[in-house]
Design an enzyme around this catalytic site. Structure first.
Site, PDB file in Angstrom:
ATOM      1  N   GLY A 175      48.137  38.765  42.376  1.00 45.48           N
ATOM      2  CA  GLY A 175      46.678  38.793  42.395  1.00 45.48           C
ATOM      3  C   GLY A 175      46.062  39.990  43.074  1.00 45.48           C
ATOM      4  N   ALA A 193      44.568  45.532  44.765  1.00 46.19           N
ATOM      5  CA  ALA A 193      43.773  44.962  45.850  1.00 46.19           C
ATOM      6  C   ALA A 193      42.397  45.622  45.861  1.00 46.19           C
ATOM      7  CB  ALA A 193      44.481  45.182  47.185  1.00 46.19           C
ATOM      8  N   GLY A 195      43.808  35.384  44.688  1.00 42.21           N
ATOM      9  CA  GLY A 195      43.177  36.240  43.684  1.00 42.21           C
ATOM     10  C   GLY A 195      42.961  35.582  42.340  1.00 42.21           C
ATOM     11  N   LYS A 196      42.900  34.252  42.311  1.00 36.29           N
ATOM     12  CA  LYS A 196      42.708  33.539  41.034  1.00 36.29           C
ATOM     13  C   LYS A 196      41.420  33.949  40.333  1.00 36.29           C
ATOM     14  CE  LYS A 196      42.794  29.342  42.556  1.00 36.29           C
ATOM     15  NZ  LYS A 196      42.932  29.673  44.008  1.00 36.29           N
ATOM     16  N   LYS A 256      35.096  25.982  35.829  1.00 39.95           N
ATOM     17  CA  LYS A 256      35.566  25.727  37.192  1.00 39.95           C
ATOM     18  C   LYS A 256      35.407  24.224  37.441  1.00 39.95           C
ATOM     19  CE  LYS A 256      36.760  27.163  41.424  1.00 39.95           C
ATOM     20  NZ  LYS A 256      37.946  27.985  41.748  1.00 39.95           N
ATOM     21  N   ASP A 294      30.099  33.042  39.756  1.00 40.22           N
ATOM     22  CA  ASP A 294      29.179  34.173  39.908  1.00 40.22           C
ATOM     23  C   ASP A 294      29.962  35.480  39.996  1.00 40.22           C
ATOM     24  OD1 ASP A 294      26.418  32.892  40.239  1.00 40.22           O
ATOM     25  OD2 ASP A 294      27.636  31.758  41.662  1.00 40.22           O
TER      26      ASP A 294
END
Length: 240
Positions: free
Chosen positions: A166, A197, A10-11, A33, A48
């Protein structure tokens, strides 16, 4: 800087949450990134998702490789030059001179290799003097992965910004509920957040609310680890 205990934790969602909260406060936010892998040219990548969720457009992808491998291995397999982290450090420094916040999202875990010299996101953090937010899973096995990641950070003299779960499910199992206390013991501090989640599928307005509820006040949110424990953790039994 955002890293994880492994891939798929979940970064990107946490990075987007940080960016969304900062942008909502009126801060100028850039997201970097250093290496995107497993995505073909022209296909949507992690940045994105950040744009869609956080509405941030100051995005910088330094290299992209189509194979779902570590950046170093993906570059070798594609016959392309590897990510040059010293150059990434220079770009981040340039951005930081004119932005309120620069977020850097790593690939995979902390010690994933970016080139054949073994450089990692931990090296980038050390060069920049950046604190690292560690994103972890809630379930079985996460305690070992988190402990190893935090030990590697400490060994390299890199500051820990906090530990965030995450993706916290609606119906956590026994291991997840029990891990909350132990994750804080390993980190020697309260949890810095827990994103729900499925947050990555929300629309921007809903996502901003999830970010506020899922990240600690230090990051612009309202996450309360004590209340989260009370709602989701295991009650502590008295030993006779």
């Amino acid at each position: 800087m955002v890293t994880g205990t492994c891939t798929g934790v979940g970064k990107t969602v946490v990075t987007a949450a940080l960016a969304a909260l900062a942008a909502a406060r009126g801060a100028s936010v850039a997201v970097v990134k250093p290496g995107q892998t497993g995505v073909e040219p022209g296909e949507p990548g992690d940045l994105d998702d950040v744009r869609r969720l956080a509405g941030v457009t100051d995005l910088h992808e330094c290299a992209r490789f189509p194979d779902p491998l570590s950046p170093a291995a993906a570059a070798r397999h594609a016959g392309l030059p590897p990510v040059r982290l010293p150059e990434v450090a220079g770009e981040v420094g340039t951005l930081a001179a004119s932005r309120s916040l620069v977020l850097v999202e790593g690939a995979g875990g902390l010690l994933v290799r970016y080139d054949d010299e073994g450089r990692t996101i931990a090296d980038l953090a050390r060069w920049l003097g950046a604190a690292v937010l560690v994103v972890t899973r809630p379930g079985l096995g996460t305690l070992n992965h988190t402990a190893l990641t935090l030990e590697a950070l400490a060994h390299r003299g890199v500051q820990l910004a906090g530990v965030v779960v995450g993706a916290w499910p609606d119906d956590p199992d026994l291991a997840m509920r029990g891990n909350l206390r132990d994750l804080e013991t390993i980190a020697a501090r309260p949890l810095a957040g827990a994103l729900p989640a499925g947050a990555g599928a929300l629309d921007p307005a809903e996502f901003l609310l999830a970010a506020r509820g899922g990240l600690a006040p230090a990051f612009g949110g309202a996450f309360d680890p004590v209340a989260f424990h009370a709602a989701h953790g295991l009650p502590q039994k008295e030993i006779p």
